[in-house]
Design a protein around this motif. Sequence first.
Motif, PDB file in Angstrom:
ATOM      1  N   THR A 199       5.786  -8.662 -12.212  1.00 15.29           N
ATOM      2  CA  THR A 199       4.827  -8.982 -13.273  1.00 15.29           C
ATOM      3  C   THR A 199       4.832 -10.466 -13.607  1.00 15.29           C
ATOM      4  N   SER A 200       5.919 -11.150 -13.258  1.00 16.83           N
ATOM      5  CA  SER A 200       5.967 -12.585 -13.520  1.00 16.83           C
ATOM      6  C   SER A 200       5.358 -13.401 -12.397  1.00 16.83           C
ATOM      7  N   ASP A 201       4.996 -12.730 -11.303  1.00 20.93           N
ATOM      8  CA  ASP A 201       4.427 -13.445 -10.147  1.00 20.93           C
ATOM      9  C   ASP A 201       3.307 -12.613  -9.540  1.00 20.93           C
ATOM     10  N   LEU A 202       2.341 -12.228 -10.369  1.00 21.22           N
ATOM     11  CA  LEU A 202       1.232 -11.404  -9.876  1.00 21.22           C
ATOM     12  C   LEU A 202       0.273 -12.189  -8.998  1.00 21.22           C
ATOM     13  N   ALA A 203       0.387 -13.504  -8.974  1.00 22.75           N
ATOM     14  CA  ALA A 203      -0.495 -14.307  -8.124  1.00 22.75           C
ATOM     15  C   ALA A 203      -0.088 -14.223  -6.651  1.00 22.75           C
ATOM     16  N   ARG A 204       1.088 -13.689  -6.382  1.00 21.25           N
ATOM     17  CA  ARG A 204       1.567 -13.575  -5.008  1.00 21.25           C
ATOM     18  C   ARG A 204       0.761 -12.510  -4.271  1.00 21.25           C
ATOM     19  N   ARG A 205       0.461 -12.791  -3.001  1.00 20.76           N
ATOM     20  CA  ARG A 205      -0.324 -11.856  -2.196  1.00 20.76           C
ATOM     21  C   ARG A 205       0.434 -11.493  -0.924  1.00 20.76           C
ATOM     22  N   LEU A 206       0.122 -10.332  -0.384  1.00 22.61           N
ATOM     23  CA  LEU A 206       0.763  -9.859   0.837  1.00 22.61           C
ATOM     24  C   LEU A 206       0.135 -10.529   2.049  1.00 22.61           C
ATOM     25  N   PRO A 207       0.933 -10.874   3.052  1.00 22.21           N
ATOM     26  CA  PRO A 207       0.360 -11.490   4.262  1.00 22.21           C
ATOM     27  C   PRO A 207      -0.445 -10.473   5.062  1.00 22.21           C
ATOM     28  N   VAL A 208      -1.649 -10.823   5.422  1.00 19.57           N
ATOM     29  CA  VAL A 208      -2.520  -9.917   6.181  1.00 19.57           C
ATOM     30  C   VAL A 208      -2.206 -10.053   7.665  1.00 19.57           C
ATOM     31  N   PRO A 209      -1.852  -8.951   8.350  1.00 20.50           N
ATOM     32  CA  PRO A 209      -1.585  -9.030   9.792  1.00 20.50           C
ATOM     33  C   PRO A 209      -2.813  -9.532  10.554  1.00 20.50           C
ATOM     34  N   PRO A 210      -2.586 -10.249  11.675  1.00 18.97           N
ATOM     35  CA  PRO A 210      -3.727 -10.785  12.422  1.00 18.97           C
ATOM     36  C   PRO A 210      -4.577  -9.715  13.096  1.00 18.97           C
ATOM     37  N   SER A 211      -3.989  -8.535  13.333  1.00 18.11           N
ATOM     38  CA  SER A 211      -4.737  -7.469  14.008  1.00 18.11           C
ATOM     39  C   SER A 211      -5.710  -6.817  13.043  1.00 18.11           C
ATOM     40  N   ASP A 212      -6.887  -6.492  13.559  1.00 13.43           N
ATOM     41  CA  ASP A 212      -7.908  -5.834  12.737  1.00 13.43           C
ATOM     42  C   ASP A 212      -7.760  -4.322  12.876  1.00 13.43           C
ATOM     43  N   ASP A 213      -6.703  -3.791  12.246  1.00 11.08           N
ATOM     44  CA  ASP A 213      -6.433  -2.361  12.353  1.00 11.08           C
ATOM     45  C   ASP A 213      -6.249  -1.765  10.966  1.00 11.08           C
ATOM     46  N   GLU A 214      -5.772  -0.505  10.942  1.00 15.50           N
ATOM     47  CA  GLU A 214      -5.624   0.197   9.673  1.00 15.50           C
ATOM     48  C   GLU A 214      -4.647  -0.518   8.746  1.00 15.50           C
ATOM     49  N   LEU A 215      -3.562  -1.065   9.314  1.00 17.24           N
ATOM     50  CA  LEU A 215      -2.574  -1.757   8.478  1.00 17.24           C
ATOM     51  C   LEU A 215      -3.182  -3.000   7.836  1.00 17.24           C
ATOM     52  N   ALA A 216      -3.953  -3.758   8.608  1.00 19.63           N
ATOM     53  CA  ALA A 216      -4.586  -4.958   8.050  1.00 19.63           C
ATOM     54  C   ALA A 216      -5.542  -4.586   6.926  1.00 19.63           C
ATOM     55  N   ARG A 217      -6.314  -3.517   7.121  1.00 17.59           N
ATOM     56  CA  ARG A 217      -7.246  -3.098   6.062  1.00 17.59           C
ATOM     57  C   ARG A 217      -6.485  -2.594   4.839  1.00 17.59           C
ATOM     58  N   LEU A 218      -5.330  -1.932   5.063  1.00 19.04           N
ATOM     59  CA  LEU A 218      -4.512  -1.481   3.932  1.00 19.04           C
ATOM     60  C   LEU A 218      -3.988  -2.673   3.136  1.00 19.04           C
ATOM     61  N   VAL A 219      -3.533  -3.714   3.835  1.00 18.83           N
ATOM     62  CA  VAL A 219      -3.012  -4.900   3.145  1.00 18.83           C
ATOM     63  C   VAL A 219      -4.121  -5.584   2.354  1.00 18.83           C
TER      64      VAL A 219
END
Length: 458
Positions: A199-219
């Motif tokens: 909650t003190s660092d909500l500006a942080r984002r998850l790295p998006v994998p380079p592959s255009d697959d289900e995991l990338a869309r989930l991220v």
Amino acid sequence: MIARLPLRLRLTLVFAASMAVLLAIVGTFLYVRLRAELTGTTDAALRAQSGVIAAGLDQNGGNFGDQTGASVNGVETFAQVIRRSGEIVDSSQALASPLLTRAELNEVHTPMFFDRAVPGVSGIARLLVSPAGDGSTASFVVVGTSLEADASVLSGFLAVLLIGGPMALAVASGLGWLIAGAALQPVERVRREAEAVSTSDLARRLPVPPSDDELARLVVTLNEMLARLQTSFDHERRFVDDASHELRTPLTNLKAEVDLSLTGARSATELAAALRSASTEIDRLAALASDLLIYSRADGGRVPLVRRRVRLDELVTESCAAHQRAAEAAGVRLLVDAAPLSVSVDEIRVRQAVDNLIDNAVRHTPAQGCVEVRADRAGDANVEVVVEDSGAGFAPGFLDAAFEPFARGEADRATGAPGAGLGLAIVRVIATAHGGSVSASNRVGGGARLALVLPSGS
């Protein structure tokens, strides 16, 4: 039970089970196919041998001649010529009795195969019985061979399947474990990154994998969710900060009045004035607490409603009458023009919204000014309550924030005008809860225009 296992192990088990089923199907198919091929080869050789013997019968007068060296798949064959009566015409030396009974021979009209044990022949033998000749010379040519070699081949192949199958399954399962681990490694990285978000660092984002697959869309979806959470958290934090600020002022004033009353001797007139001031601050606190309660109960702009049919024109007229005294004290004319309208709304909430609109207009209209309140239909399915004043109107940069909680114009803040800035925010909450809307604009000739649109519910 399986659902409680780690995902990697579950994937490996599913892969191993699938491979086991596949190996079983393939092994069974190959075994059946091999047995059919061996049987087909044996049958073809027996047919050829039977044809040779049948041809020799005509030349040798009932005897099939020398069959030395005849074999099927490297296994020596045997033969016998039997009359329909069961009498043996000719036979290989190893055979002392007829290979088929008379009853069995009577059932043979076309070449037929039999599998049975034959005395003097190791293992199960395969026999081919073919009718030969006609009339008084009618007989049957029986040729056969041991299936022991075929059985040995099948047994060896089955042993290979039983030994090699589990070994192949073990290797495949190991590969499945490694592949599942490699496939889940990006998921684990995302999990660690998500675990680091707080909650003190909500500006942080998850790295998006380079592959255009289900995991990338989930991220991407998770990042969008984090952005919404950050916006909501920032909104709530500003709301708490503003509420604390608004509560601090009346509480400070109330404490000052009480402390002042407790210091030294004060006249009855001074004490009465202090109590009146304290009562005013308490009223202000009560109104602010009520507004905060209403706004905090809104869930996505929705508040509990108790709908019933009411006359909107009567509601608007009563609200204007309630504000008439305040308008006269401020030197403001309050005009109302409401067409007869019947709507299905929460009467208490809509009355609160109309009160807030009129109160806002009266407070921002200078002396000798005018506030006009109108209620009429807005299309076939909606009604509209419009409140216009002849004041200075909204500042150009304030229109977009007019309905935000604790939003107050610069002039209000500078002059210390009463109000916490929750009135219009509550109007929007009530409008949204009814499925309607509220808008703010400036009139061409000067002044502000607020329009509350509600479904008529008819």
